[in-house]
Each structure stands twice: as C-alpha cells, then as structure tokens.
Design a protein around this motif. Structure first.
Motif, PDB file in Angstrom:
ATOM      1  N   SER A  54     -14.598   2.203   6.913  1.00 29.64           N
ATOM      2  CA  SER A  54     -13.881   2.555   5.685  1.00 29.64           C
ATOM      3  C   SER A  54     -14.654   2.119   4.443  1.00 29.64           C
ATOM      4  N   LEU A  55     -15.510   1.116   4.560  1.00 21.51           N
ATOM      5  CA  LEU A  55     -16.299   0.652   3.418  1.00 21.51           C
ATOM      6  C   LEU A  55     -17.606   1.408   3.248  1.00 21.51           C
ATOM      7  N   ALA A  56     -17.912   2.315   4.170  1.00 25.18           N
ATOM      8  CA  ALA A  56     -19.172   3.049   4.111  1.00 25.18           C
ATOM      9  C   ALA A  56     -19.210   4.023   2.936  1.00 25.18           C
ATOM     10  N   SER A  57     -18.122   4.753   2.708  1.00 18.75           N
ATOM     11  CA  SER A  57     -18.080   5.716   1.601  1.00 18.75           C
ATOM     12  C   SER A  57     -16.620   6.037   1.290  1.00 18.75           C
ATOM     13  N   GLU A  58     -16.420   6.750   0.184  1.00 19.97           N
ATOM     14  CA  GLU A  58     -15.062   7.121  -0.196  1.00 19.97           C
ATOM     15  C   GLU A  58     -14.477   8.120   0.799  1.00 19.97           C
ATOM     16  N   PHE A  61     -13.384   6.252   3.808  1.00 18.87           N
ATOM     17  CA  PHE A  61     -12.148   5.529   3.527  1.00 18.87           C
ATOM     18  C   PHE A  61     -10.952   6.465   3.626  1.00 18.87           C
ATOM     19  N   GLU A  62     -11.063   7.656   3.055  1.00 20.86           N
ATOM     20  CA  GLU A  62      -9.970   8.636   3.122  1.00 20.86           C
ATOM     21  C   GLU A  62      -9.697   9.033   4.567  1.00 20.86           C
ATOM     22  N   SER A  63     -10.758   9.184   5.342  1.00 22.94           N
ATOM     23  CA  SER A  63     -10.599   9.526   6.757  1.00 22.94           C
ATOM     24  C   SER A  63      -9.839   8.427   7.504  1.00 22.94           C
ATOM     25  N   GLN A  64     -10.197   7.169   7.252  1.00 24.25           N
ATOM     26  CA  GLN A  64      -9.516   6.052   7.909  1.00 24.25           C
ATOM     27  C   GLN A  64      -8.072   5.935   7.432  1.00 24.25           C
ATOM     28  N   ARG A  65      -7.845   6.184   6.142  1.00 24.38           N
ATOM     29  CA  ARG A  65      -6.487   6.102   5.604  1.00 24.38           C
ATOM     30  C   ARG A  65      -5.595   7.169   6.216  1.00 24.38           C
ATOM     31  N   GLU A  66      -6.113   8.388   6.365  1.00 24.86           N
ATOM     32  CA  GLU A  66      -5.334   9.453   6.992  1.00 24.86           C
ATOM     33  C   GLU A  66      -5.048   9.137   8.447  1.00 24.86           C
TER      34      GLU A  66
END
Length: 101
Positions: A54-58, A61-66
């Motif tokens: 999630s810290l790799a790119s925005e 992060f969106e992918s992990q949040r979804e």
C-alpha cells in the motif's frame, strides 16, 4: 494378579470426548495463548506485506483499500454505513465535487 502388577490407568476415562472434559482455567488460558500466537505468526507477515504494497504508490494504496472494503473482509461489515460513505465520497471525487464531512 498382584496389586503391584495392575495397570495404573485402570480408572482412566474410556472416552476422550473433548467437549465433556472440564479444563482448569490455566489450561484454557494456555490453549488460547497458543492459538493467538499461531494467528499472529501467520497474520503479521500478511499485514506487513499489505502495508508494504500500500505504501508503494497511490494506485497500490487504492487497490489495497478496495480489497479491505469488501464485505467478506469485515471492512464494511464492522461499520455498515462506512461502505456507503466511502462509495459516495468516491463518486463525488470522480465527479469533481468537494467532499464535505
């Protein structure tokens, strides 16, 4: 048979139905501690991997949040209105509206 030759397990229970055995509180605490340790052993590396990704790119992060927002993961199930709030905020952001609390 002599008394000294008899089996010491003569009075032992014949059935080992684990649900009928009453464990002392120390045994229950020990079993719970071992189970929580196994869960941590397997859960913490997974959580560290998710954090790293999630810290790799925005976009990551969106992918992990979804992935966390799916109902089966408990993200939306923990607080039912959060799924609606997040999706409403996403729609507003995509439409160019400013998000207000």
């Amino acid at each position: 048979m002599e008394a000294s030759m008899q089996s010491p397990f003569r009075d032992a229970p014949k059935s080992l139905n684990i649900f009928r055995i009453r464990f002392p509180i120390g045994a229950i605490a020990s079993i719970g501690h071992r189970i929580s340790g196994v869960l941590l052993l397997f859960g913490l590396p997974v959580l560290a991997l998710v954090l790293d990704r999630s810290l790799a790119s925005e976009a990551a992060f969106e992918s992990q949040r979804e992935a966390v927002d799916t109902p089966w993961s408990g993200g939306a199930a923990a607080r039912p209105d959060m799924g609606r709030r997040a999706s409403r905020a996403r729609r507003r952001a995509q439409a160019g509206h400013e998000y207000r609390h």
